[in-house]
Design an enzyme around this catalytic site. Structure first.
Site, mmCIF file in Angstrom:
data_model
loop_
_atom_site.group_PDB
_atom_site.id
_atom_site.type_symbol
_atom_site.label_atom_id
_atom_site.label_comp_id
_atom_site.label_asym_id
_atom_site.label_seq_id
_atom_site.Cartn_x
_atom_site.Cartn_y
_atom_site.Cartn_z
ATOM 1 N N SER A 66 -18.389 -59.905 34.336
ATOM 2 C CA SER A 66 -17.792 -59.086 35.396
ATOM 3 C C SER A 66 -18.933 -57.491 35.463
ATOM 4 O O SER A 66 -20.273 -57.786 35.886
ATOM 5 C CB SER A 66 -16.126 -58.261 35.219
ATOM 6 O OG SER A 66 -15.749 -57.560 36.593
ATOM 7 N N ASP A 104 -13.364 -66.716 42.845
ATOM 8 C CA ASP A 104 -13.459 -65.686 42.372
ATOM 9 C C ASP A 104 -13.902 -64.822 42.909
ATOM 10 O O ASP A 104 -14.590 -65.116 44.389
ATOM 11 C CB ASP A 104 -14.531 -65.783 40.845
ATOM 12 C CG ASP A 104 -14.662 -64.630 40.128
ATOM 13 O OD1 ASP A 104 -13.618 -64.059 40.211
ATOM 14 O OD2 ASP A 104 -15.574 -64.694 39.348
#
Length: 678
Positions: free
Chosen positions: A445, A497
């Site tokens: 991330s 995602d």
């Protein structure tokens, strides 16, 4: 859409948003009216006792007030359910009904006060006390929740504003007129100030220094820019997302299953994919371990607390001299458990966390003969501010031609770690111990984006460097830097995602698609939300949504339109043109940013909806950055971003169980992933 205007200001709620709260209050009020009627019937014939006359008057008055409120709520719910999102014409009387309902709060408040006074009166007979308490307390509870609802839908930007004469009558802003432009400029300046105040309030626990104030200002400009040229309310966005999800699923179901996804031209397949999957599964353990004890406890809810409890508060000041910012030792203990490394394998561990300064650790990975740098992802409010500092910052790199720029927050975070590694001699210390090892950088991330930028900064000094970036943000690198990073960065993306598809241009595209689909749908909002919730929870076939624009074109051809009907059509047509506007003013507002390196996309093999107890099979393939230029709406869009989900998918692909690999299968190799998931 547009926001409801009552009491001289615009509110963060539309006239068709009163169906659900109105129905809920109506249900409560009916139950309350029935309960009051039961109390009245129970005491009937006994009102001639001491204090009975007062109770009789109170209950009769309460039944009357409740009856009027119930009638007003029935009218509000019925009128609010009429029309469509962009056709508020059938709901034109909702403001008058809201005024009537607001006036009814006056006798209700008076009656609640009288009930409170009578309850506190010592002369009240005990048998009447319960009736007073039940009746009056319900009133105060309802009034309290109403006040909270008003605060929730209050719009600080809803002050009455003079509208330019060229604006559409129902809220569509004419961006081409000079008066409209000046109007929008003033509104956006006010919006920036409001968002800055909100951020300062939200981050009141953080230092209010110059760096934080600059971050608040840039984030406020970013957030206030979205939907500033529309009149959407939050429920419009929710309805648009529900419609988009079903539309995307319908398109996915109609797609030819034999169509093979396009591969990145520079990405070899087959044997290379097998090797990269094994390396990625190995590095993902370190990227997940960088989150410290919260991720370890999350992944091991039963055994994790027991394993860490005896080690967290133990005094190890002399032993953990390489660890910074971990006062109790819980983070480092969890990293030891997660990675399987020994204390002597770590060169440097930092849990120092400020805006643009994120935790990381440097360790010797003897299994892969690598000096490994793992960068932590988002875990604190400071990290969120770093994430949201999404404007572009120049990042000139020697030997790279073309425009070089990147995400500002992650660029500065990478610069912070770069100075630590190089200026403080951390890498020199690591390679003095293991000079034959290669440098590997990883993260998830926020850590993935920072790791990719750090790899770009270190590439010239370490030509054999490799970087594994898990679920990186989509708005990270310019095209020139993204192409440059393909030689040494591998990005791993799981399923649908959201974060790898998250960039300012993608959000602008999502806004246009929401505007287009809500302006075309001919169903009322409450039905869209109900069907959307049912679809998300229980599945089924995506609904077919006949467009309101088609119906209105038929009406235009069959009969002339006068007055408000013609204005409604102009209103929806204006939204339609705004939604499909591809002019340079809209498309070039923000510089395009891309995912780093080669992209390894992992998807679930089989139907999109499955039983909770069914075994999940995955497939992996090389993909192109162009496949992530649009936000996909799915219940998995957040779950697929979690580091444990990415690790599980990689472990599944590299284990000795059957798996699917596109375009060719890999041999049975096993990567030890149960060190992290104990």
């Amino acid at each position: 859409m547009p926001g409801m205007v009552v009491f001289g200001r615009r509110w963060g709620i539309a006239s068709d948003d009163l169906v659900f709260p109105g129905s809920f209050e109506l249900f409560v009020r009916v139950l309350w009216w029935i309960g009051t009627l039961i109390l009245y019937t129970y005491h009937k014939g006994h009102f001639d006792c001491n204090g009975g006359g007062v109770l009789h008057s109170y209950l009769v008055g309460l039944l009357t007030v409740l009856g009027l409120i119930i009638l007003s709520l029935c009218a509000i719910v019925y009128v609010s359910a009429q029309g469509t999102i962009t056709n508020p014409g059938p709901r034109r009387s909702i403001a008058a009904l809201v005024y009537v309902r607001a006036l009814l709060y006056i006798p209700e408040l008076v009656w609640a006060c009288l009930g409170a006074v009578w309850v506190s009166d010592d002369t009240v007979v005990a048998r009447w006390l319960f009736s007073y308490c039940v009746s009056s307390h319900h009133s105060w509870i309802i009034l309290l929740f109403t006040l909270l609802g008003v605060v929730f839908v209050f719009d600080p930007l809803g002050n009455p504003r003079p509208q330019p004469p060229t604006m559409e009558p129902l809220g569509v802003r004419d961006l081409e007129s000079s008066e409209g432009t000046q109007f929008l400029s003033t509104a956006r300046s006010l919006a920036v100030k409001v968002w800055e105040s909100r951020l300062r309030l939200l981050c009141c626990c953080l230092p209010q220094d110059e760096s934080h104030r600059a971050a608040f200002s840039s984030i406020a400009q970013l957030v206030s820019g979205f939907f500033s040229d529309t009149d959407l309310v939050p429920s419009d966005i929710a309805a648009g997302l529900a419609l988009l999800h079903q539309e995307q699923d319908k398109m996915e179901q109609s797609r030819d299953p034999d169509v093979i996804a396009t591969h990145s031209p520079s990405s070899p397949i087959g044997e290379d994919l097998e090797i990269e999957l094994e390396k990625a599964a190995h590095c993902m353990r370190f990227a997940a371990a960088a989150y410290g004890w919260p991720m370890y406890i999350y992944s091991n809810p039963l055994t994790g607390p027991c394993k860490l409890s005896g080690e967290c508060c133990r005094s190890r000041a002399a032993e953990y001299d390489i660890v910074g910012g971990d006062h109790l030792g819980c983070h480092f203990s969890s990293i030891l458990h997660s990675t399987g490394l020994q204390y002597r394998d770590f060169i440097y561990v930092s849990f120092h966390n400020q805006i643009y300064e994120i935790p990381f650790f440097v360790a010797l990975d003897h299994k892969r003969e690598a000096v490994l740098v793992a960068v932590r992802g988002t875990l604190s409010l400071r990290d969120v501010l770093t994430d949201l500092s999404a404007e572009c910052e120049n990042l000139p790199i020697e030997g790279v031609s073309g425009a070089c720029y990147a995400h500002k927050g992650m660029c500065q975070a990478a610069g912070y770690i770069y100075k630590k590694l190089v200026n403080d001699g951390i890498l020199n210390q690591a390679f003095s111990i293991a000079p034959e090892y290669k440098l590997v950088i990883t993260g998830h991330s926020l850590g993935a984006g920072t790791a990719s930028l750090l790899a770009i900064l270190l590439r010239n000094s370490f030509p054999t460097l490799q970087c594994y970036s898990f679920s990186p943000p989509g708005g990270l690198l310019s095209k020139a830097l993204a192409d440059y990073s393909k030689d040494f960065v591998v990005s791993v993306v799981l399923g649908k995602d959201l974060v790898p598809r998250l960039s300012i241009p993608n959000m602008e595209d999502l806004k246009r698609r929401i505007l287009k689909i809500v302006s075309n749908c001919n169903k009322p909002k409450y039905r869209i939300l109900l069907q959307g919730c049912w679809y998300e929870l229980f599945g089924g076939d995506p609904d077919d949504f006949p467009t309101e624009m088609d119906n209105r074109r038929e009406e235009e051809l069959s009969q002339p339109l006068l007055g408000e009907e013609s204005l409604i059509i102009r209103h929806s047509s204006s939204y339609q043109s705004l939604a499909s506007d591809d002019s340079p003013a809209h498309t070039a507002a923000h510089l395009p940013l891309f995912l780093p390196g080669r992209i390894l996309h992992i998807t679930e093999d089989g139907p999109s909806r499955r039983s909770c107890f069914s075994q999940v099979r995955y497939r992996a393939e090389w993909s192109s950055e162009m496949a992530f230029r649009s936000v996909l709406i799915s219940p998995r869009m957040l779950a697929d971003h979690m580091p444990d989900a990415v690790l599980k998918a990689l472990c599944s692909l590299t284990s000795d169980r059957p798996f699917s690999l596109c375009p060719s299968s890999i041999s049975n190799n096993h990567v030890d992933c149960d060190v992290f998931i104990a």
